[in-house]
Design a protein around this motif. Structure first.
Motif, mmCIF file in Angstrom:
data_model
loop_
_atom_site.group_PDB
_atom_site.id
_atom_site.type_symbol
_atom_site.label_atom_id
_atom_site.label_comp_id
_atom_site.label_asym_id
_atom_site.label_seq_id
_atom_site.Cartn_x
_atom_site.Cartn_y
_atom_site.Cartn_z
ATOM 1 N N ARG A 191 -4.194 -23.617 34.529
ATOM 2 C CA ARG A 191 -4.633 -22.326 33.976
ATOM 3 C C ARG A 191 -5.830 -22.572 33.059
ATOM 4 O O ARG A 191 -5.801 -23.472 32.217
ATOM 5 C CB ARG A 191 -3.508 -21.643 33.213
ATOM 6 C CG ARG A 191 -3.923 -20.329 32.551
ATOM 7 C CD ARG A 191 -2.734 -19.533 32.051
ATOM 8 N NE ARG A 191 -1.962 -18.971 33.167
ATOM 9 C CZ ARG A 191 -0.925 -18.153 32.992
ATOM 10 N NH1 ARG A 191 -0.538 -17.820 31.761
ATOM 11 N NH2 ARG A 191 -0.275 -17.678 34.033
ATOM 12 N N ASP A 192 -6.873 -21.740 33.231
ATOM 13 C CA ASP A 192 -8.073 -21.808 32.379
ATOM 14 C C ASP A 192 -8.643 -23.216 32.284
ATOM 15 O O ASP A 192 -8.942 -23.719 31.195
ATOM 16 C CB ASP A 192 -7.746 -21.283 30.973
ATOM 17 C CG ASP A 192 -7.305 -19.826 30.988
ATOM 18 O OD1 ASP A 192 -7.764 -19.084 31.877
ATOM 19 O OD2 ASP A 192 -6.488 -19.447 30.122
ATOM 20 N N ASN A 193 -8.768 -23.891 33.433
ATOM 21 C CA ASN A 193 -9.353 -25.238 33.541
ATOM 22 C C ASN A 193 -8.471 -26.347 32.971
ATOM 23 O O ASN A 193 -8.884 -27.509 32.945
ATOM 24 C CB ASN A 193 -10.732 -25.296 32.873
ATOM 25 C CG ASN A 193 -11.773 -24.499 33.639
ATOM 26 O OD1 ASN A 193 -11.862 -24.604 34.851
ATOM 27 N ND2 ASN A 193 -12.538 -23.688 32.933
ATOM 28 N N LEU A 194 -7.274 -26.015 32.497
ATOM 29 C CA LEU A 194 -6.317 -27.026 32.048
ATOM 30 C C LEU A 194 -5.333 -27.307 33.178
ATOM 31 O O LEU A 194 -4.710 -26.388 33.710
ATOM 32 C CB LEU A 194 -5.566 -26.541 30.810
ATOM 33 C CG LEU A 194 -4.484 -27.487 30.266
ATOM 34 C CD1 LEU A 194 -5.111 -28.784 29.751
ATOM 35 C CD2 LEU A 194 -3.673 -26.803 29.170
ATOM 36 N N LEU A 195 -5.211 -28.568 33.536
ATOM 37 C CA LEU A 195 -4.352 -28.975 34.646
ATOM 38 C C LEU A 195 -3.352 -30.025 34.160
ATOM 39 O O LEU A 195 -3.732 -31.001 33.517
ATOM 40 C CB LEU A 195 -5.198 -29.558 35.785
ATOM 41 C CG LEU A 195 -4.439 -30.170 36.970
ATOM 42 C CD1 LEU A 195 -3.629 -29.110 37.707
ATOM 43 C CD2 LEU A 195 -5.409 -30.867 37.927
ATOM 44 N N ILE A 196 -2.089 -29.805 34.499
ATOM 45 C CA ILE A 196 -1.030 -30.780 34.234
ATOM 46 C C ILE A 196 -0.349 -31.081 35.563
ATOM 47 O O ILE A 196 0.181 -30.165 36.211
ATOM 48 C CB ILE A 196 -0.007 -30.266 33.217
ATOM 49 C CG1 ILE A 196 -0.696 -29.887 31.896
ATOM 50 C CG2 ILE A 196 1.078 -31.313 32.967
ATOM 51 C CD1 ILE A 196 0.244 -29.224 30.893
ATOM 52 N N ASP A 197 -0.391 -32.323 35.986
ATOM 53 C CA ASP A 197 0.267 -32.686 37.241
ATOM 54 C C ASP A 197 0.851 -34.084 37.125
ATOM 55 O O ASP A 197 0.581 -34.815 36.181
ATOM 56 C CB ASP A 197 -0.692 -32.574 38.428
ATOM 57 C CG ASP A 197 -1.905 -33.507 38.297
ATOM 58 O OD1 ASP A 197 -1.994 -34.254 37.312
ATOM 59 O OD2 ASP A 197 -2.771 -33.476 39.192
ATOM 60 N N GLY A 198 1.672 -34.446 38.098
ATOM 61 C CA GLY A 198 2.272 -35.775 38.070
ATOM 62 C C GLY A 198 3.540 -35.840 38.887
ATOM 63 O O GLY A 198 3.836 -34.953 39.696
#
Length: 269
Positions: A196-203
């Motif tokens: 969201r809004d250029n913030l990415l959390i993945d893993g």
């Protein structure tokens, strides 16, 4: 960051060659099918990371590690494929002779990679389970200390439709791992990504269990990244951020618990 006798013929002696053939067929089938199939999404990237506090690299208590990762992911109407190759470079370690005397030092280096195709079995609409897949993994590694391995995983998994705003994907897969250098075990792999809004959390989270010779272990490896492409006005996506690497009972060794943080830069082609 991803790392990873008996003279009688056991069941796994026969299963492992069959698994190798199966994974090879899957990989060849993926390549040939992809030429005719519809591509829904694809992404290729390169990531540079540097961090400290890594265990067992290469047997030091708290080592630093620099890594370059080449990664590709794509989805197709038949399923999808994910693959990566890591090149690790770590601290110097001692070289010893046959009597244990230190005779020099050498910089630790390691190559580690995975090729992981999945094949769509069934799809569902308006359901928590979006898709059921057959999945396979070919895992390989070698390092400057002379260690190398080729492992094969086979399993079944699901893609999930989680009702969370910003959720890009989520999946859960149960594998049987045909290991070359240790007894076979089972693995549960969870993956997810939220943006969201250029913030990415993945893993991902890997939980390895059901191996009598080593401890159950869990590997939790998320990345938190911010896309700076808009502020730079460039054509391709460029992310900066951090990666957290928690590994309880690393490599199945009781009490070896890794808590490492690495800075990262990731560029998408």
């Amino acid at each position: 960051m991803r790392f990873d006798s008996s003279t009688q013929l056991s069941q796994s002696t026969f299963i492992k060659p069959l698994a190798a053939v199966a994974v090879a067929i899957i990989a060849l089938g993926t390549v040939s099918t992809a030429a005719q199939a519809k591509t829904l999404f694809k992404d290729t990237s390169i990531t540079a990371l540097h961090g400290t506090n890594f265990k067992m690299v290469p047997n030091n208590e708290n080592s630093s590690l620099s890594t370059v990762t080449l990664e590709h992911a794509s989805t197709h109407d038949w399923g999808g494929i994910f693959m990566f190759v890591d090149r690790h470079q770590g601290d110097d370690y001692d070289l010893t002779d046959g009597q244990g005397n230190v005779i020099g030092s050498k910089e630790y280096k390691e190559t580690f990679g995975k090729i992981s195709p999945k094949f769509k079995v069934a799809t569902f609409k308006d359901s928590l389970v979006k898709q059921v897949n057959l999945a396979g993994v070919y895992e390989f590694s070698s390092n400057s200390k002379g260690f190398g391995q080729d492992n094969y995983w086979a399993g079944v998994g699901v893609d999930l439709n989680l009702p969370v705003p910003g959720m890009k994907y989520a999946s859960a897969t149960l594998y049987h791992a045909f290991n070359e250098t240790k007894p076979d075990d089972q693995k549960i792999t969870l993956t997810s990504a939220w943006e969201r809004d250029n913030l990415l959390i993945d893993g991902y989270v890997d939980f390895s269990f059901n191996n009598d010779d080593i401890e159950n272990n869990i590997h939790f490896n998320p990345q938190i990244k911010y896309n700076i492409q808009p502020m730079l006005g460039i054509d391709n996506r460029l992310e900066v951020g951090v990666e957290y690497d928690y590994w309880k009972n690393k490599f199945g060794i009781d009490g070896v618990n890794q808590n490492a943080v690495a800075a990262l830069v990731k560029y998408h082609f």
